[in-house]
Write a protein that holds these residues in place. Structure first.
Motif, mmCIF file in Angstrom:
data_model
loop_
_atom_site.group_PDB
_atom_site.id
_atom_site.type_symbol
_atom_site.label_atom_id
_atom_site.label_comp_id
_atom_site.label_asym_id
_atom_site.label_seq_id
_atom_site.Cartn_x
_atom_site.Cartn_y
_atom_site.Cartn_z
ATOM 1 N N UNK A 12 0.885 -1.160 0.000
ATOM 2 C CA UNK A 12 0.000 0.000 0.000
ATOM 3 C C UNK A 12 0.926 1.213 0.000
ATOM 4 N N UNK A 13 0.717 2.152 -0.925
ATOM 5 C CA UNK A 13 1.606 3.307 -1.049
ATOM 6 C C UNK A 13 0.898 4.569 -0.568
ATOM 7 N N UNK A 14 1.513 5.245 0.399
ATOM 8 C CA UNK A 14 1.032 6.552 0.841
ATOM 9 C C UNK A 14 1.901 7.614 0.167
ATOM 10 N N UNK A 15 1.314 8.341 -0.777
ATOM 11 C CA UNK A 15 2.062 9.215 -1.667
ATOM 12 C C UNK A 15 1.916 10.685 -1.291
ATOM 13 N N UNK A 16 2.946 11.446 -1.583
ATOM 14 C CA UNK A 16 2.956 12.882 -1.307
ATOM 15 C C UNK A 16 2.185 13.680 -2.345
ATOM 16 N N UNK A 17 2.470 13.435 -3.629
ATOM 17 C CA UNK A 17 2.009 14.345 -4.668
ATOM 18 C C UNK A 17 0.925 13.731 -5.568
ATOM 19 N N UNK A 18 0.401 12.600 -5.186
ATOM 20 C CA UNK A 18 -0.717 12.002 -5.909
ATOM 21 C C UNK A 18 -1.518 11.147 -4.940
ATOM 22 N N UNK A 19 -2.667 10.677 -5.399
ATOM 23 C CA UNK A 19 -3.501 9.839 -4.543
ATOM 24 C C UNK A 19 -2.771 8.538 -4.194
ATOM 25 N N UNK A 20 -3.096 7.981 -3.036
ATOM 26 C CA UNK A 20 -2.503 6.720 -2.616
ATOM 27 C C UNK A 20 -2.917 5.605 -3.571
ATOM 28 N N UNK A 21 -2.032 4.619 -3.728
ATOM 29 C CA UNK A 21 -2.339 3.506 -4.612
ATOM 30 C C UNK A 21 -1.727 2.225 -4.065
ATOM 31 N N UNK A 22 -1.775 1.175 -4.866
ATOM 32 C CA UNK A 22 -1.216 -0.120 -4.492
ATOM 33 C C UNK A 22 -0.146 -0.505 -5.510
ATOM 34 N N UNK A 23 0.858 -1.212 -5.036
ATOM 35 C CA UNK A 23 1.978 -1.570 -5.912
ATOM 36 C C UNK A 23 2.401 -3.010 -5.693
ATOM 37 N N UNK A 24 2.771 -3.664 -6.782
ATOM 38 C CA UNK A 24 3.378 -4.989 -6.737
ATOM 39 C C UNK A 24 4.794 -4.873 -7.303
ATOM 40 N N UNK A 25 5.763 -5.466 -6.612
ATOM 41 C CA UNK A 25 7.155 -5.420 -7.059
ATOM 42 C C UNK A 25 7.741 -6.823 -7.068
ATOM 43 N N UNK A 26 8.305 -7.198 -8.207
ATOM 44 C CA UNK A 26 9.002 -8.475 -8.360
ATOM 45 C C UNK A 26 10.471 -8.176 -8.609
ATOM 46 N N UNK A 27 11.350 -8.766 -7.795
ATOM 47 C CA UNK A 27 12.794 -8.545 -7.885
ATOM 48 C C UNK A 27 13.465 -9.883 -8.141
ATOM 49 N N UNK A 28 14.464 -9.916 -9.025
ATOM 50 C CA UNK A 28 15.030 -11.204 -9.413
ATOM 51 C C UNK A 28 16.494 -11.077 -9.834
ATOM 52 N N UNK A 29 17.188 -12.210 -9.768
ATOM 53 C CA UNK A 29 18.557 -12.301 -10.249
ATOM 54 C C UNK A 29 18.829 -13.691 -10.797
ATOM 55 N N UNK A 30 19.393 -13.760 -12.014
ATOM 56 C CA UNK A 30 19.659 -15.044 -12.673
ATOM 57 C C UNK A 30 21.106 -15.063 -13.163
ATOM 58 N N UNK A 31 21.994 -15.767 -12.469
ATOM 59 C CA UNK A 31 23.370 -15.888 -12.953
ATOM 60 C C UNK A 31 23.489 -17.068 -13.919
#
Length: 240
Positions: free
Chosen positions: A140-159
């Motif tokens: 859940x994102x509480x934002x300064x300069x726009x309305x609050x929204x929701x975010x999904x983040x996928x982080x990965x590493x493949x050697x």
């Protein structure tokens, strides 16, 4: 300041405090980027210096970076601080199910010129074949300069290796929801991947000096309708 922003700040501070300990491992790196097809910048050409720190801790993990960008003589700074608290480590129980290796409280502080966003939610570490690491976080994102929204983040590493050469493909995918505010904020997607060859291996076995590219695909950049970016930047990265 909104009550939800205060709660988000407290969540980030608590997560950072509880997760803090002598690192199991840590890594610090500096990256230089140069690209010529950026959107919503003073000029399409932009250079960036990125400072990154990552650590595995007893009760979670910690990641932070700061970007110093320059475009048409205008410089800006943007940073993120992302501590996560492992519920498995805190409870002393294995929170494993299928590909899920652990469940964490996930927080992020996004900051820059005249803006501070506070994200809080839940994350999971995933076991995926051939991946060195994979994380999926829901915020859940509480934002300064726009309305609050929701975010999904996928982080990965493949050697991977080709013959005796070492390569690493790593990056992230951010997707956030659309929100109604004074200026329409569209759902946005940012998929950024770095494709890197470890040239440092030819200096010494322990040297990590990467050459490669960063490919950034952005749909509705910053939530601006129809501002799409497809940019390839030259990359140099050194790990201390």
């Amino acid at each position: 300041m909104k009550l939800t922003q205060i709660a988000a700040i407290c969540a980030i501070a608590s997560t950072a405090t509880l997760a803090q300990a002598t690192p199991v491992w840590q890594d610090f790196s500096i990256t230089g980027l140069y690209g010529e097809n950026y959107e919503l910048t003073p000029d399409e050409k932009q250079s960036t210096i990125t400072f990154e720190y990552a650590a595995k801790l007893q009760y979670g993990d910690f990641f932070a970076f700061a970007d110093r960008t320059n475009s048409d003589g205008q410089s800006d700074t943007y940073f993120e601080v992302s501590p996560r608290l492992s519920l498995g480590a805190v409870s002393g129980k294995k929170l494993e199910l299928g590909p899920i290796k652990d469940v964490l409280i996930a927080t992020t502080w996004e900051g820059g010129d005249d803006m501070n966003n506070y994200l809080y939610g839940v994350g999971v570490d995933l076991a995926i074949p051939y991946f060195q690491y994979a994380q999926l976080n829901f915020y859940r994102a509480n934002n300064d300069i726009q309305e609050d929204d929701y975010q999904m983040t996928f982080v990965y590493g493949i050697p991977f290796k080709l013959a005796s050469e070492e390569f690493l493909v790593d990056g992230f995918l951010d997707w956030s929801t659309a929100e109604k505010d004074e200026v329409a904020h569209k759902s946005e997607l940012n998929w950024t991947t770095q494709w890197k060859w470890n040239a440092g291996k030819h200096i010494s076995p322990s040297t990590k000096f990467y050459l490669g590219i960063e490919h950034s695909v952005w749909h509705n950049k910053y939530g601006v309708p129809n501002k799409d970016e497809n940019n390839v930047s030259a990359l140099v990265k050194y790990h201390f």
